[in-house]
Design an enzyme around this catalytic site. Sequence first.
Site, short mmCIF file in Angstrom:
data_model
loop_
_atom_site.label_atom_id
_atom_site.label_comp_id
_atom_site.label_asym_id
_atom_site.label_seq_id
_atom_site.Cartn_x
_atom_site.Cartn_y
_atom_site.Cartn_z
N ARG A 199 0.86 -1.29 -0.06
CA ARG A 199 -0.02 0.04 -0.15
C ARG A 199 0.76 1.37 -0.05
O ARG A 199 0.69 2.36 -0.65
CB ARG A 199 -1.00 0.09 1.04
N TYR B 121 -16.48 15.91 -16.21
CA TYR B 121 -16.79 14.70 -16.43
C TYR B 121 -17.75 14.54 -15.10
O TYR B 121 -17.83 14.90 -14.13
CB TYR B 121 -15.36 13.96 -16.13
N ASP C 22 -7.14 17.97 -15.54
CA ASP C 22 -7.82 16.56 -16.09
C ASP C 22 -7.38 16.23 -17.54
O ASP C 22 -7.75 16.99 -18.53
CB ASP C 22 -9.24 16.20 -15.94
N LYS D 108 -7.97 5.16 -19.54
CA LYS D 108 -8.54 5.39 -21.11
C LYS D 108 -7.32 5.31 -21.89
O LYS D 108 -6.60 4.22 -22.18
CB LYS D 108 -9.17 6.84 -21.33
C1 LIG Z 1 -13.05 8.27 -17.44
C2 LIG Z 1 -12.69 9.73 -16.74
C3 LIG Z 1 -12.77 10.08 -15.32
C4 LIG Z 1 -12.75 8.84 -14.35
O1 LIG Z 1 -11.63 7.76 -14.26
P1 LIG Z 1 -12.18 6.12 -13.91
O2 LIG Z 1 -10.99 5.61 -14.41
O3 LIG Z 1 -13.36 5.74 -14.64
O4 LIG Z 1 -12.25 6.41 -12.50
C5 LIG Z 1 -12.27 11.12 -15.04
N1 LIG Z 1 -12.13 11.97 -16.06
C6 LIG Z 1 -12.38 11.92 -17.42
C7 LIG Z 1 -12.11 12.96 -18.42
C8 LIG Z 1 -12.81 10.73 -17.76
O5 LIG Z 1 -12.82 10.37 -19.23
#
Ligand SMILES: *Cc1c(COP(=O)(O)O)cnc(C)c1O
Length: 383
Positions: free
Chosen positions: A50, A102, A175, A200
């Site tokens: 952890r 998001y 982000d 992603k």
């Molecule tokens: C998918 C996504 C998230 C959240 O991420 P997870 O891995 O699903 O928790 C946050 N911001 C954007 C722009 C995303 O596409």
Amino acid sequence: MTKKLNKDTIATRTGLETDSQHGAVVPPLYLSSNFAFKQFEKEQKYDYTRCGNPTRDILAETLAELEEGFGGTITSSGLSAINLVANLLGANDHVILPHDCYGGTFRLFSMLHEKKALRAHFVNQNVLSDFEKSIKKIKPKLIWIETPSNPLLQSVDIKAIVKLAKISKALVAADNTFLSPALQNPLALGADIVMHSTTKYINGHSDVVGGAVIVKTRKLHDQIQEWANATGVAGAPFDSYLTLRGLRTLNLRMNTHERNAMGLAEVLSNNKKVGAVYYPGLESHPSHLIAKKQQKGFGGMLSFELKGGLPAVRKFFKNVELFSLAESLGGFESLVCHPYTMTHAPLTAKEKKTAGISEGLIRISAGLEDLDDLIDGLRTGLK
Ligand SMILES: *Cc1c(COP(=O)(O)O)cnc(C)c1O
């Protein structure tokens, strides 16, 4: 070598040949939850997974280098990465977020606001003069940006926002999920924190949910690491291993995602059944110039409006080939989704209207298939 390495080389080679036991070229996967003390009362780098894990650390180090940050922290999901950053705020601290951020970010900060853990404000960040007024009034400690936006791919000017943030000495967190470090580096443009859903493009193979927080300074890194350990949000070693494997080919994949997205955007622009097409690579897109200025590419996401509304959308999804109807994005496989009823379903009809999400809007995540095949598949859907 004293010369700074290029991004392709960093993504490909970080951590190679670090195995001292057998000389494995690819760093081994350390699944162990604990590490034996070599000597009683002597501190060592790893004791418990952890707190720290060699496999996870190579992923963190690679992402930190790619984003030009001081350090990186790998988390169990993109949302746990966002939550980690939220821990920097107290009950009286204000945060400004984009009104079209998001959905998961919107939900998390709304819930934290409701229970008075922090003060969240969702504002339109696209008009800089209005945004400046909001900053002067709210005096935020954190400004959250998400650029380009989902699903209309609108970009905000990171450098300009960093400048405005100085009004209240706010931290700027970006982000960067939609572009990945291959196409945009917010820290190099002045931001303090970069967050990724590695689910992603970074993993890119649609088989891991994960996240990352990369920061500019040692002080911020220490704070984030301390919270990560305290809240236990660290990513699993196996997930880190897979994500690192995906990351090795990030640059290569991003090039193809972009080429395919551009090709699809052009075909859609010339189709009579299609209204607006949203892809920053098209000169007609409102963010074309800013995207060109601050990004290294336009990315693999696009969206378009079908003229016939929901009935036309139903027909399209029934007939389209080679695009899977699914949420998420950034994988090797092409996807279509209907923001109105899928990713943005939690928004009220009025909020959707403000965010520009109509019933006829379809979002595409362009995958790595052959472009001619994808165009045929799309045309079949539009017939
Ligand atoms: C998918 C996504 C998230 C959240 O991420 P997870 O891995 O699903 O928790 C946050 N911001 C954007 C722009 C995303 O596409």
